[in-house]
Design an enzyme around this catalytic site. Structure first.
Site, mmCIF file in Angstrom:
data_model
loop_
_atom_site.group_PDB
_atom_site.id
_atom_site.type_symbol
_atom_site.label_atom_id
_atom_site.label_comp_id
_atom_site.label_asym_id
_atom_site.label_seq_id
_atom_site.Cartn_x
_atom_site.Cartn_y
_atom_site.Cartn_z
ATOM 1 N N ASP A 231 0.935 -1.260 0.020
ATOM 2 C CA ASP A 231 0.031 -0.015 -0.020
ATOM 3 C C ASP A 231 0.817 1.381 0.060
ATOM 4 O O ASP A 231 0.607 2.276 0.581
ATOM 5 C CB ASP A 231 -0.882 -0.037 1.348
ATOM 6 C CG ASP A 231 -1.929 -1.130 1.152
ATOM 7 O OD1 ASP A 231 -2.151 -1.593 0.089
ATOM 8 O OD2 ASP A 231 -2.482 -1.573 2.280
ATOM 9 N N ASP A 232 1.947 1.340 -0.621
ATOM 10 C CA ASP A 232 2.970 2.369 -0.456
ATOM 11 C C ASP A 232 3.433 2.797 -1.823
ATOM 12 O O ASP A 232 3.943 3.764 -1.956
ATOM 13 C CB ASP A 232 4.115 1.850 0.342
ATOM 14 C CG ASP A 232 5.233 2.938 0.699
ATOM 15 O OD1 ASP A 232 4.641 3.726 1.421
ATOM 16 O OD2 ASP A 232 6.112 2.836 0.057
#
Lengths: 287, 287, 287, 287
Positions: A231-232
């Protein structure tokens, strides 16, 4: 829109210096290319220059198969990263799904409208649940069940399949498996995920539950390129919807579906229309 | 709107059970109160009942000074938390500021419109910068410089001042000091802060810088009641604004000001119009 | 959400007077009904009282088949209009379409999720284009071609079909025929239309073209109940999306599809969850 | 942001043809101008080319006082309309007001932040009500009462004043007088109005009342250049806010103020930062 014209797109970034726009546009004009769209951005913090140019190839003097080489000659002195794309060529997009059908249905409907330049040669899943939808749309459905033991092996098969099918874009349409770093590296800035929160809030699992417990007044969804860190990756698109105390957790889930499918679809459209440049952890979107 | 009518507001929460609405509304009707507004909510997850009732006191049989006692008798069997407020009575709101003027100016303008039921008996600051604005609006300005050594002592003086002035609401309008737990405890659900991010993303300092570096496509602001844990109190209001790659860090700061002042103002309005019930870490807002 | 519980909904409006809430809630409580949701509104301009009450029928002393009669006795002295609905009973919704599939697909997907309380016994069209979609979803498709000569006759057949099938809600999902006043009268506040503009701007045909030529910065969509005056019925839901000079007319059409289907779906959901009261040309929506 | 750099802005439109971007950027580069921002748009419907270029004048070979002449030589063969602006030069903005203070206060606050490139040499009003605010901000306030008899004469005095003061931008901040065609013609694309509706809905007077009676779910505000036709000029900015049945007419007015002042401020900012090109009845905004 799907562009029937014979247009090329240049996506380029390089260290900023004087005369970049004229150098590049000159080269295109001298070769009889008519520029129909141009967007430019200079990040003053990073001293980087970004440009997207669309031009008409109809009378262009450089043959298509030599475009990359010829631009390479011009652009290498600029120390530039660049890609050349053709608007008449549809993206070959693979969709990865698990059990939720809302994002899949959204993309299949977009595909059916012929409003967007992509085709869907295949759907991949770690579950059998959505096979029927794939069959209704006459799209090959590949089932790769995944557990701790077989993950690496299954991913290798998936990669092989994607390569055989010349897939250039992978959409994780609520695919409930974390791809291994090995998989991710094979498709840099080509894998698009939808996370059902307003990142960086509520990273990881059960974001709606986290949001419900925190008592936020707005929930969000984020579509981003997948990198090796969960999720980066660079964010492509985000949107939000208001909620109130009246909404229980399952209402957030229900409402969130509308967000997720729209945010993912918009990110995909910008990607397949070649409107995105990636710069470190950020995206430049010329829309 | 500022209500010239003689209206009372009951804000009540209690464990849910059968007949609560009719018990309460009955009591008001039997005493000749005409209910003009009623909002009710049952949190099925927590089995808690929330209600806000506004009624006309014109012919009400219970004298105002006995209202609390009489309702106490009825409501204690319900194991209820409740408050009774009067719409004709303006909130006495203190504003705490440091150096930024945008939130202060917003609230002073709202005050000047006479559209909202509050008065501003005083402005408190740990800096002298905004004294002139206070003076232009003829509002007493109290300067309490704060450092590590004098913080507790200065806060005690502030508390004394607030009590003397019968302050019921404290607005931290970009006040750049963390209030001590001792201060916060004195004003439960009465201190409203604005945090310049979409909480829980970007807690703490420099949220715009954090947002810029993460490359988000949307920035937010959050207004919440202050509790002893930083940026963690019950959220009252949130809103967002879209940004793009074109915006540098100082553009985020500039754009964010518009968000901050509106979000804070909306939170304050809901508070002073007695539309908020707090339940644990959440707010129920009957707007 | 689809509610498995045995809940009744009262939707009521009447001239405002003292004691209405307690009269009604009392009656429900005395008959052992547990109120789980209540929303009330008094329009001070029109002196009208509106209420929506949801209560649990589990231990309710009045049998379901006598509910209407018994409430009639109580409510006639209030000079009230009221309806009683049951959340466990699904709406029987007919969808009218022509050639555009986006609104139809949206509603069919919502239906497939089982998240909403409606069934779709039939689809009606004046064109054959969307028959295949109906068949894929195994929903009977009725083709009623319409021209100036046969319109009245065809509408009579449609009405007969709708009555036979106990249809209570009709969705005009971009149905490109104006229903005659005779048809509309048969289904008061039961026909929901989507108009592809922000009403009352751009009434009539080609609203996107009108919007494009006017150079607006925002386009909208409006869902409303159908009355005998074109695009004039009570508005249920509206939403908008930003556009820029970059968007050509066909881009507005493409973007507008996303608006239309969401706005129509949200209006339908509020309708089938019995959250709407109609008052003259306006809707009261207790959501 | 206020730009301390020595930057020039070219705003240009002309019939589209091949090589325009390179012709123009070439000319700037050859004269040692470093392009720091460039936006281009081709309206395919009208075959018109629009461009905005910002370049650094530091080493530019053409002296500032010859810029217009030199560009004229180059650009006349393109049949182009163009303007050259300097980012270091602040706009001289006059504000016209009547009795409402919210838009005036908003613009005065923006001015006070030093975040935007404009100065306010004077405020004009047909009423005395807001003189005090002008005085608090130490801005000359000119009172021109207007009635049917004196209108033409007063406008001539206003025009004389505006010319004396080298005003380049006029903001009608809820100025409740219609300017005569003669006045409007003197300041083409220089007068910015705020209309308190979502144009073209609710043209003319009392738009909130019209909106209230129509029962819309969203209200809007529109900022546009003033032309000789009322509320019909090129739209610069629009925004909306949701309302519900709970809101009475005076609530719409109260909520609408927040919209009006933000929409007007955003339009003004785009204008004074030289980001707007006008094309017929539309604006091209390169923001």
């Amino acid at each position: 829109m799907i562009n029937k014209n014979n247009y090329a797109v240049l996506l380029l970034s390089c260290p900023d210096k004087i005369g970049l726009v004229s150098t590049i546009t000159n080269y295109i004009s001298e070769n009889s290319g008519n520029i129909v769209d141009l967007d430019e951005h200079v990040s003053s913090a990073e001293k980087t220059f970004f440009i997207r140019i669309v031009w008409d190839l109809t009378n262009f003097l450089i043959p298509i198969d030599q475009l990359n080489n010829e631009f390479e000659k011009i652009l290498k002195k600029l120390n530039a990263n660049f890609e050349i794309k053709f608007l008449s060529k549809k993206s070959r997009t693979a969709i990865f799904v698990s059990k939720y059908d809302h994002c899949l249905n959204e993309i299949l409907w977009r595909h059916s409208t012929n409003d967007y330049p992509f085709e869907i040669p295949l759907i991949v899943s770690n579950h059998e649940d959505l096979r029927l939808i794939a069959e209704m749309h006459k799209i090959p459905f590949y089932f790769f069940p995944i557990d701790k033991e077989n993950k690496m092996e299954q991913e290798l098969k998936e990669i092989e399949l994607l390569n055989e099918q010349n897939i250039d874009t992978i959409v994780l349409a609520r695919y409930m498996q974390i791809l291994s770093p090995n998989f991710v590296k094979k498709f840099p800035n080509q894998i698009i995920n939808i996370h059902h929160s307003f990142l960086p809030a509520f990273v990881g699992s059960n974001p709606y539950k986290q949001a419900y417990q925190r008592g936020v007044k707005i929930i969000g969804a984020t579509s981003h390129y997948v990198t090796e860190v969960l999720d980066d990756g660079p964010i492509i698109e985000q949107d939000i919807i208001r909620i109130s105390h009246k909404e229980a957790l399952n209402d957030l889930v229900r409402k969130g579906k509308d967000l997720e499918r729209l945010v993912l679809a918009r990110a995909l459209i910008n990607h397949i229309e070649h409107k995105i440049l990636v710069s470190g952890r950020k995206t430049i979107i010329f829309d």
